[in-house]
Scaffold this motif. Sequence first.
Motif, short mmCIF file in Angstrom:
data_model
loop_
_atom_site.label_atom_id
_atom_site.label_comp_id
_atom_site.label_asym_id
_atom_site.label_seq_id
_atom_site.Cartn_x
_atom_site.Cartn_y
_atom_site.Cartn_z
N ILE A 248 -17.90 -36.08 -47.20
CA ILE A 248 -18.22 -37.41 -46.67
C ILE A 248 -18.79 -38.31 -47.76
O ILE A 248 -18.39 -39.46 -47.93
CB ILE A 248 -19.20 -37.27 -45.49
CG1 ILE A 248 -18.52 -36.59 -44.31
CG2 ILE A 248 -19.75 -38.65 -45.09
CD1 ILE A 248 -19.45 -36.24 -43.17
N LEU A 249 -19.74 -37.76 -48.53
CA LEU A 249 -20.37 -38.56 -49.59
C LEU A 249 -19.37 -38.90 -50.68
O LEU A 249 -19.39 -40.01 -51.25
CB LEU A 249 -21.56 -37.80 -50.17
CG LEU A 249 -22.74 -37.58 -49.22
CD1 LEU A 249 -23.84 -36.78 -49.91
CD2 LEU A 249 -23.29 -38.93 -48.71
N ARG A 251 -16.09 -39.33 -50.36
CA ARG A 251 -15.19 -40.39 -49.88
C ARG A 251 -15.92 -41.73 -49.80
O ARG A 251 -15.34 -42.78 -50.10
CB ARG A 251 -14.62 -39.99 -48.51
CG ARG A 251 -13.61 -38.86 -48.59
CD ARG A 251 -13.16 -38.39 -47.23
NE ARG A 251 -12.58 -39.47 -46.43
CZ ARG A 251 -12.10 -39.29 -45.20
NH1 ARG A 251 -12.13 -38.07 -44.64
NH2 ARG A 251 -11.59 -40.31 -44.53
N ALA A 252 -17.19 -41.71 -49.40
CA ALA A 252 -17.96 -42.95 -49.34
C ALA A 252 -18.17 -43.52 -50.74
O ALA A 252 -18.09 -44.74 -50.95
CB ALA A 252 -19.31 -42.69 -48.65
N GLU A 256 -14.82 -45.86 -49.29
CA GLU A 256 -14.66 -45.91 -47.83
C GLU A 256 -16.01 -46.17 -47.16
O GLU A 256 -17.05 -45.79 -47.66
CB GLU A 256 -14.08 -44.59 -47.33
CG GLU A 256 -12.67 -44.29 -47.80
CD GLU A 256 -12.13 -43.00 -47.17
OE1 GLU A 256 -11.93 -43.00 -45.94
OE2 GLU A 256 -11.92 -42.03 -47.92
N ARG A 257 -15.96 -46.84 -46.00
CA ARG A 257 -17.19 -47.08 -45.23
C ARG A 257 -17.70 -45.76 -44.69
O ARG A 257 -16.95 -44.95 -44.17
CB ARG A 257 -16.93 -48.04 -44.07
CG ARG A 257 -16.67 -49.47 -44.49
CD ARG A 257 -16.46 -50.38 -43.29
NE ARG A 257 -17.66 -50.48 -42.48
CZ ARG A 257 -17.73 -50.17 -41.19
NH1 ARG A 257 -16.67 -49.67 -40.58
NH2 ARG A 257 -18.84 -50.34 -40.51
N LEU A 258 -19.00 -45.54 -44.84
CA LEU A 258 -19.59 -44.28 -44.42
C LEU A 258 -19.33 -43.99 -42.94
O LEU A 258 -19.00 -42.86 -42.56
CB LEU A 258 -21.09 -44.28 -44.71
CG LEU A 258 -21.84 -42.97 -44.39
CD1 LEU A 258 -21.26 -41.82 -45.20
CD2 LEU A 258 -23.33 -43.14 -44.65
N LYS A 259 -19.47 -45.02 -42.10
CA LYS A 259 -19.24 -44.81 -40.66
C LYS A 259 -17.80 -44.41 -40.38
O LYS A 259 -17.53 -43.56 -39.54
CB LYS A 259 -19.61 -46.06 -39.87
CG LYS A 259 -21.09 -46.25 -39.65
CD LYS A 259 -21.37 -47.33 -38.62
CE LYS A 259 -22.86 -47.40 -38.32
NZ LYS A 259 -23.16 -48.43 -37.28
N VAL A 261 -15.78 -42.83 -42.43
CA VAL A 261 -15.57 -41.47 -42.92
C VAL A 261 -16.15 -40.45 -41.93
O VAL A 261 -15.50 -39.45 -41.60
CB VAL A 261 -16.21 -41.27 -44.31
CG1 VAL A 261 -16.06 -39.82 -44.75
CG2 VAL A 261 -15.56 -42.20 -45.32
N THR A 262 -17.37 -40.70 -41.47
CA THR A 262 -17.99 -39.73 -40.55
C THR A 262 -17.21 -39.64 -39.24
O THR A 262 -17.06 -38.56 -38.66
CB THR A 262 -19.46 -40.10 -40.27
OG1 THR A 262 -19.54 -41.46 -39.82
CG2 THR A 262 -20.31 -39.94 -41.51
N TYR A 277 -23.29 -38.62 -39.64
CA TYR A 277 -23.74 -39.87 -40.28
C TYR A 277 -25.21 -39.75 -40.70
O TYR A 277 -25.57 -40.08 -41.85
CB TYR A 277 -23.55 -41.04 -39.32
CG TYR A 277 -23.99 -42.36 -39.89
CD1 TYR A 277 -23.14 -43.09 -40.73
CD2 TYR A 277 -25.23 -42.90 -39.59
CE1 TYR A 277 -23.53 -44.31 -41.27
CE2 TYR A 277 -25.62 -44.12 -40.10
CZ TYR A 277 -24.78 -44.83 -40.95
OH TYR A 277 -25.17 -46.04 -41.47
N ARG A 284 -28.11 -38.71 -49.19
CA ARG A 284 -27.83 -39.67 -50.26
C ARG A 284 -28.99 -39.75 -51.27
O ARG A 284 -30.14 -39.65 -50.90
CB ARG A 284 -27.59 -41.06 -49.66
CG ARG A 284 -26.14 -41.30 -49.28
CD ARG A 284 -25.93 -42.70 -48.77
NE ARG A 284 -24.52 -43.07 -48.84
CZ ARG A 284 -24.03 -44.22 -48.41
NH1 ARG A 284 -24.82 -45.13 -47.88
NH2 ARG A 284 -22.75 -44.48 -48.51
#
Length: 284
Positions: A248-249, A251-252, A256-259, A261-262, A277, A284
């Motif tokens: 996730i981290l 890709r963010a 990409e937007r964290l939301k 991705v999650t 999330y 982070r």
Amino acid sequence: MPHTDPTTGALVLAATPIGDSRDASPRLLEELTTADIIAAEDTRRLRKLADRLGVDVKGEVVSYYEHNEAARTPELVTRMAEGARVVLVTDAGMPSVSDPGYRLVSACVEAEVHVTCVPGPSAVLMALAVSGLPVDRFCFEGFLPRKQGERARMLATLSDEPRTMVFFEAPHRLAATLSSMAEAFGDERRAAVCRELTKTYEETRRGGLAELAAWAADGVKGEITVVVSGRPSEATRETDPASLIPEILERAAAGERLKDVTRDVAARTGQSAKVLYDAAIAAR
């Protein structure tokens, strides 16, 4: 001019545009021009489409819809057996897909009448393509029952469906259907609502089912196709949420937007999007 030839009798299932008339294929124009008979779900809509396409329909035009297809099918099969080329069109998209056509195809197969197809626009395939959900395996479920209890029972039978599912729905029932789906599949199950495909106000809304139900509660207009991801496998549902955070981290960090991705990872693994999330923020 259309003409009957005993060696060329056939049924042609012809896909028509689902919104933008420019999607009509050259073959569709040719078949509409040369058909001996055009069987149309709505003859008035056929005439309007022909006008937009600049097609001069010379063959006989007959209606073929839900309430007369049983009576009209034997007549059309007889005409085809005698050599007529019958083109079947519905209001939009591919005949027999949630539209009249299956009964006629089945009768032609039984009578050994040739059946062919003019491929073209399909709301099912277009919605799948733009949904952002897995498309390697999917199933089409058409319209769900209108009554809440019957709809809930139908969705319960699909709760373990692993394939991506595609549904049609009327705009005034969309919010209730999405709420029923959230109850059956879970609030976080990923879905896409595709509205007015190929038309001026085309829109695709993606998110969890509960989120989409809340959005639709304000009212939605237009032709609707809903795509819902299948149930994650037991293996993915048992994945430790902590093991997903590095992906996730990464890709963010790549933009990409964290939301987003999650939500994507949650849909794939069966985890809670909120838990992922919050864990990603903490890491982070």
